[in-house]
Scaffold this motif. Sequence first.
Motif, PDB file in Angstrom:
ATOM      1  N   VAL A 102     -29.703  -9.755 -17.368  1.00 43.39           N
ATOM      2  CA  VAL A 102     -29.064  -8.730 -16.554  1.00 43.39           C
ATOM      3  C   VAL A 102     -28.424  -9.381 -15.324  1.00 43.39           C
ATOM      4  N   GLY A 103     -27.968  -8.548 -14.390  1.00 47.31           N
ATOM      5  CA  GLY A 103     -27.354  -9.075 -13.186  1.00 47.31           C
ATOM      6  C   GLY A 103     -26.001  -9.713 -13.465  1.00 47.31           C
ATOM      7  N   LEU A 104     -25.441 -10.356 -12.460  1.00 45.04           N
ATOM      8  CA  LEU A 104     -24.142 -11.001 -12.618  1.00 45.04           C
ATOM      9  C   LEU A 104     -24.172 -12.114 -13.665  1.00 45.04           C
ATOM     10  N   GLU A 105     -25.293 -12.824 -13.736  1.00 50.73           N
ATOM     11  CA  GLU A 105     -25.401 -13.928 -14.690  1.00 50.73           C
ATOM     12  C   GLU A 105     -25.386 -13.446 -16.131  1.00 50.73           C
ATOM     13  N   GLY A 106     -26.006 -12.317 -16.370  1.00 52.96           N
ATOM     14  CA  GLY A 106     -26.087 -11.816 -17.737  1.00 52.96           C
ATOM     15  C   GLY A 106     -25.013 -10.819 -18.103  1.00 52.96           C
ATOM     16  N   ALA A 107     -24.111 -10.509 -17.190  1.00 52.70           N
ATOM     17  CA  ALA A 107     -23.082  -9.496 -17.448  1.00 52.70           C
ATOM     18  C   ALA A 107     -22.065  -9.970 -18.477  1.00 52.70           C
ATOM     19  N   TRP A 108     -21.677  -9.079 -19.345  1.00 57.23           N
ATOM     20  CA  TRP A 108     -20.649  -9.354 -20.344  1.00 57.23           C
ATOM     21  C   TRP A 108     -19.251  -9.096 -19.767  1.00 57.23           C
ATOM     22  N   THR A 109     -19.184  -8.390 -18.663  1.00 58.46           N
ATOM     23  CA  THR A 109     -17.907  -8.071 -18.026  1.00 58.46           C
ATOM     24  C   THR A 109     -17.989  -8.468 -16.559  1.00 58.46           C
ATOM     25  N   ALA A 110     -16.838  -8.749 -15.953  1.00 58.12           N
ATOM     26  CA  ALA A 110     -16.817  -9.145 -14.550  1.00 58.12           C
ATOM     27  C   ALA A 110     -15.466  -8.824 -13.939  1.00 58.12           C
ATOM     28  N   VAL A 111     -15.474  -8.530 -12.666  1.00 57.20           N
ATOM     29  CA  VAL A 111     -14.233  -8.346 -11.907  1.00 57.20           C
ATOM     30  C   VAL A 111     -13.809  -9.720 -11.399  1.00 57.20           C
ATOM     31  N   GLU A 112     -12.627 -10.169 -11.781  1.00 55.35           N
ATOM     32  CA  GLU A 112     -12.158 -11.502 -11.388  1.00 55.35           C
ATOM     33  C   GLU A 112     -11.357 -11.479 -10.095  1.00 55.35           C
ATOM     34  N   ASP A 113     -10.719 -10.356  -9.799  1.00 56.05           N
ATOM     35  CA  ASP A 113      -9.903 -10.286  -8.593  1.00 56.05           C
ATOM     36  C   ASP A 113      -9.747  -8.830  -8.188  1.00 56.05           C
ATOM     37  N   ALA A 114      -9.623  -8.587  -6.909  1.00 59.97           N
ATOM     38  CA  ALA A 114      -9.436  -7.226  -6.397  1.00 59.97           C
ATOM     39  C   ALA A 114      -8.575  -7.283  -5.146  1.00 59.97           C
ATOM     40  N   THR A 115      -7.706  -6.319  -5.012  1.00 59.97           N
ATOM     41  CA  THR A 115      -6.829  -6.219  -3.844  1.00 59.97           C
ATOM     42  C   THR A 115      -7.001  -4.847  -3.220  1.00 59.97           C
ATOM     43  N   LYS A 116      -7.113  -4.816  -1.906  1.00 60.09           N
ATOM     44  CA  LYS A 116      -7.265  -3.543  -1.235  1.00 60.09           C
ATOM     45  C   LYS A 116      -6.042  -2.664  -1.459  1.00 60.09           C
ATOM     46  N   ARG A 117      -6.277  -1.382  -1.583  1.00 59.10           N
ATOM     47  CA  ARG A 117      -5.181  -0.442  -1.750  1.00 59.10           C
ATOM     48  C   ARG A 117      -4.323  -0.445  -0.492  1.00 59.10           C
ATOM     49  N   PRO A 118      -3.005  -0.529  -0.630  1.00 58.18           N
ATOM     50  CA  PRO A 118      -2.146  -0.554   0.561  1.00 58.18           C
ATOM     51  C   PRO A 118      -2.245   0.757   1.333  1.00 58.18           C
ATOM     52  N   PRO A 119      -2.043   0.702   2.642  1.00 54.98           N
ATOM     53  CA  PRO A 119      -2.110   1.936   3.436  1.00 54.98           C
ATOM     54  C   PRO A 119      -1.047   2.926   2.996  1.00 54.98           C
ATOM     55  N   ARG A 120      -1.369   4.181   3.133  1.00 56.74           N
ATOM     56  CA  ARG A 120      -0.436   5.225   2.716  1.00 56.74           C
ATOM     57  C   ARG A 120       0.794   5.225   3.620  1.00 56.74           C
ATOM     58  N   THR A 121       1.952   5.290   3.012  1.00 58.38           N
ATOM     59  CA  THR A 121       3.207   5.304   3.773  1.00 58.38           C
ATOM     60  C   THR A 121       3.705   6.736   3.938  1.00 58.38           C
ATOM     61  N   ALA A 122       4.612   6.898   4.879  1.00 57.71           N
ATOM     62  CA  ALA A 122       5.182   8.229   5.107  1.00 57.71           C
ATOM     63  C   ALA A 122       5.987   8.664   3.891  1.00 57.71           C
ATOM     64  N   GLY A 123       5.899   9.929   3.567  1.00 60.92           N
ATOM     65  CA  GLY A 123       6.626  10.442   2.420  1.00 60.92           C
ATOM     66  C   GLY A 123       8.109  10.567   2.697  1.00 60.92           C
ATOM     67  N   GLU A 124       8.878  10.756   1.650  1.00 57.82           N
ATOM     68  CA  GLU A 124      10.325  10.926   1.778  1.00 57.82           C
ATOM     69  C   GLU A 124      10.635  12.399   2.006  1.00 57.82           C
TER      70      GLU A 124
END
Length: 261
Positions: free
Chosen positions: A217-239
């Motif tokens: 179990v845990g990260l060592e035993g996981a079959w899946t993993a997140v390799e990269d993540a990017t923060k969601r950009p701040p919300r911009t003003a609408g048109e």
Amino acid sequence: MSLRIVVCVKYVPDATGDRQFADDLTTDRDAVDGLLSELDEYAVEQALQIAENADDAEVTVVTVGPEDANDALRKALSMGADKAVHVEDDDLHGTDAVGTSLVLAKAVEHVGYDLVVCGMASTDGVMGVLPAMLAERLGVPQVTLLSELSVADGTVSGRRDGDTASEQLQAALPAVISVTDQSGEARYPSFKGIMAAKKKPVESLDLDDLGIDAEEVGLEGAWTAVEDATKRPPRTAGEIVTDEGEGGKQLAAFLAGQKFI
């Protein structure tokens, strides 16, 4: 003989909070409040209804998670469940659905069961695969995504609604089922239920109690993993579209540009 119903529930980050990843790309549970997964409340509700319609039944809720996951168990107990089991171990950090199904299977076997009830998915991972994995590990039938169900004469029966048709399904007990958010509104805990929940037993288990090696179990035993993540950009003003006779065309062009139409 008492009907033994086990409900698997999950403590998840509040979807209304600012959820984010920790440095190891697992969910940062310290950054946001947690609660019992809303979709699991439907599972608790259906388990309680089955128990209420049975001559003799006991409902046990089981969770795998950190210390705060006890709050999810207390919520289920306040709704009316009889007792709870909390699997907590530092080595569980980073466990994926495959590892969680192993831990839950061992915990369910420890408790003893005739029927295991799950929600259709967790509100954080939203994979929806755990009920099937759990049934495979337990070696019992699975009847998933039910919007209506009943238990009688050693058989669980239910209706699964699809986009074009509905199916009538059934399986002999013991079995694993999952229920959708269309199965019936979950009850709100009463003050009496909340007070009673404080006295109901919660058994604590770790990996050693269940005979599970940390490497499984845990990260060592996981079959899946997140390799990269990017923060969601701040919300911009609408048109802003000023309608001077061409507003409809401008709106249509904007929607087409976003591939909404």
